[in-house]
Design a protein around this motif. Structure first.
Motif, PDB file in Angstrom:
ATOM      1  N   GLY A  63       0.827  -1.191   0.000  1.00  0.00           N
ATOM      2  CA  GLY A  63       0.000   0.000   0.000  1.00  0.00           C
ATOM      3  C   GLY A  63       0.863   1.242   0.000  1.00  0.00           C
ATOM      4  O   GLY A  63       2.089   1.177   0.047  1.00  0.00           O
ATOM      5  N   GLU A  64       0.211   2.365  -0.058  1.00  0.00           N
ATOM      6  CA  GLU A  64       0.920   3.634  -0.016  1.00  0.00           C
ATOM      7  C   GLU A  64       1.065   4.073   1.436  1.00  0.00           C
ATOM      8  O   GLU A  64       0.085   4.225   2.145  1.00  0.00           O
ATOM      9  CB  GLU A  64       0.137   4.710  -0.766  1.00  0.00           C
ATOM     10  CG  GLU A  64       0.175   4.557  -2.236  1.00  0.00           C
ATOM     11  CD  GLU A  64      -0.586   5.661  -2.952  1.00  0.00           C
ATOM     12  OE1 GLU A  64      -0.571   5.635  -4.175  1.00  0.00           O
ATOM     13  OE2 GLU A  64      -1.193   6.521  -2.308  1.00  0.00           O
ATOM     14  N   ASP A  65       2.295   4.254   1.861  1.00  0.00           N
ATOM     15  CA  ASP A  65       2.552   4.788   3.189  1.00  0.00           C
ATOM     16  C   ASP A  65       2.715   6.293   3.080  1.00  0.00           C
ATOM     17  O   ASP A  65       3.417   6.792   2.198  1.00  0.00           O
ATOM     18  CB  ASP A  65       3.815   4.159   3.790  1.00  0.00           C
ATOM     19  CG  ASP A  65       3.621   2.689   4.112  1.00  0.00           C
ATOM     20  OD1 ASP A  65       2.505   2.326   4.541  1.00  0.00           O
ATOM     21  OD2 ASP A  65       4.572   1.913   3.918  1.00  0.00           O
ATOM     22  N   LEU A  66       2.065   7.000   3.976  1.00  0.00           N
ATOM     23  CA  LEU A  66       2.181   8.450   3.993  1.00  0.00           C
ATOM     24  C   LEU A  66       3.478   8.848   4.681  1.00  0.00           C
ATOM     25  O   LEU A  66       4.006   8.111   5.508  1.00  0.00           O
ATOM     26  CB  LEU A  66       0.979   9.052   4.721  1.00  0.00           C
ATOM     27  CG  LEU A  66      -0.359   8.795   4.013  1.00  0.00           C
ATOM     28  CD1 LEU A  66      -1.510   9.176   4.910  1.00  0.00           C
ATOM     29  CD2 LEU A  66      -0.425   9.554   2.702  1.00  0.00           C
ATOM     30  N   TYR A  67       3.983  10.006   4.332  1.00  0.00           N
ATOM     31  CA  TYR A  67       5.228  10.483   4.924  1.00  0.00           C
ATOM     32  C   TYR A  67       5.046  10.699   6.426  1.00  0.00           C
ATOM     33  O   TYR A  67       3.993  11.171   6.866  1.00  0.00           O
ATOM     34  CB  TYR A  67       5.675  11.789   4.277  1.00  0.00           C
ATOM     35  CG  TYR A  67       5.994  11.674   2.806  1.00  0.00           C
ATOM     36  CD1 TYR A  67       6.863  10.700   2.347  1.00  0.00           C
ATOM     37  CD2 TYR A  67       5.441  12.532   1.881  1.00  0.00           C
ATOM     38  CE1 TYR A  67       7.167  10.592   0.993  1.00  0.00           C
ATOM     39  CE2 TYR A  67       5.733  12.439   0.525  1.00  0.00           C
ATOM     40  CZ  TYR A  67       6.605  11.465   0.098  1.00  0.00           C
ATOM     41  OH  TYR A  67       6.899  11.357  -1.238  1.00  0.00           O
ATOM     42  N   PRO A  68       6.064  10.401   7.209  1.00  0.00           N
ATOM     43  CA  PRO A  68       5.961  10.630   8.649  1.00  0.00           C
ATOM     44  C   PRO A  68       5.937  12.119   8.982  1.00  0.00           C
ATOM     45  O   PRO A  68       6.482  12.944   8.238  1.00  0.00           O
ATOM     46  CB  PRO A  68       7.203   9.957   9.227  1.00  0.00           C
ATOM     47  CG  PRO A  68       8.145   9.824   8.090  1.00  0.00           C
ATOM     48  CD  PRO A  68       7.334   9.782   6.835  1.00  0.00           C
ATOM     49  N   PHE A  69       5.317  12.434  10.097  1.00  0.00           N
ATOM     50  CA  PHE A  69       5.240  13.813  10.570  1.00  0.00           C
ATOM     51  C   PHE A  69       6.645  14.379  10.755  1.00  0.00           C
ATOM     52  O   PHE A  69       7.516  13.726  11.307  1.00  0.00           O
ATOM     53  CB  PHE A  69       4.475  13.853  11.895  1.00  0.00           C
ATOM     54  CG  PHE A  69       4.317  15.227  12.453  1.00  0.00           C
ATOM     55  CD1 PHE A  69       3.433  16.123  11.873  1.00  0.00           C
ATOM     56  CD2 PHE A  69       5.035  15.629  13.552  1.00  0.00           C
ATOM     57  CE1 PHE A  69       3.279  17.397  12.373  1.00  0.00           C
ATOM     58  CE2 PHE A  69       4.902  16.909  14.070  1.00  0.00           C
ATOM     59  CZ  PHE A  69       4.016  17.790  13.482  1.00  0.00           C
ATOM     60  N   GLY A  70       6.870  15.581  10.250  1.00  0.00           N
ATOM     61  CA  GLY A  70       8.158  16.235  10.407  1.00  0.00           C
ATOM     62  C   GLY A  70       9.210  15.839   9.387  1.00  0.00           C
ATOM     63  O   GLY A  70      10.365  16.236   9.488  1.00  0.00           O
ATOM     64  N   SER A  71       8.811  15.067   8.379  1.00  0.00           N
ATOM     65  CA  SER A  71       9.790  14.615   7.378  1.00  0.00           C
ATOM     66  C   SER A  71      10.173  15.725   6.403  1.00  0.00           C
ATOM     67  O   SER A  71      11.176  15.631   5.714  1.00  0.00           O
ATOM     68  CB  SER A  71       9.245  13.420   6.594  1.00  0.00           C
ATOM     69  OG  SER A  71       8.165  13.825   5.772  1.00  0.00           O
TER      70      SER A  71
END
Length: 155
Positions: free
Chosen positions: A20-28
């Motif tokens: 699946g598509e993983d969203l970018y982590p917070f603060g990246s």
């Protein structure tokens, strides 16, 4: 014939690795776009189109620059929960916008969407232009993902 059956058996027993598509982590420092996350943006586009259709059909009194925003949670099955107003206009307009949002049932999540729910901020309003703006970011004061749909109609 045996080779075909063996090949078919191997294919059936091989686990499917559907990523699946993983969203970018917070603060990246990275921004999710339609090119980097087509599954999520496709889902958001379809949902925004349906909201826009319902918004265009709704008969209500409104002036230019009127707009209301609601925060909602959409579950994996397409249910709407936790409806909270975040930007108010007036009681009449706010109620009509809430009716529009609740009248459009989101579709169940697509294959590859690795979330149990999506927190949406949905804005419906009138301006001197028409637009649909989609974005993925973080909710204020948390690291939770927030999916924004801003839909404006020309008044």
């Amino acid at each position: 014939m045996e080779k075909i059956l063996i090949l078919l058996l191997i294919i059936l027993l091989t686990p499917l690795n559907i990523k699946g598509e993983d969203l970018y982590p917070f603060g990246s420092g990275k921004t999710a776009t339609k090119e980097t996350h087509p599954i999520y943006f496709g889902y958001m586009e379809d949902y925004a189109k349906e909201l826009r259709k319902a918004f265009e059909k709704k008969r209500m009194f409104a002036l230019c620059h009127w707009g209301t925003s609601y925060d909602i949670v959409v579950t994996r099955e397409g249910d709407i929960k936790d409806v909270k107003i975040s930007t108010m206009q007036n009681n009449y307009f706010d109620k009509k916008v809430k009716e529009i949002i609740l009248s459009v049932k989101p579709l169940p999540f697509r294959e590859g969407m690795n979330l149990d729910y999506m927190r949406f901020s949905i804005y419906l309003g009138y301006e001197k232009y028409e637009d649909i703006y989609l974005s993925i970011g973080a909710c204020p004061r948390t690291t939770e993902k927030c999916f924004s749909l801003l839909i404006t109609l020309k008044k």
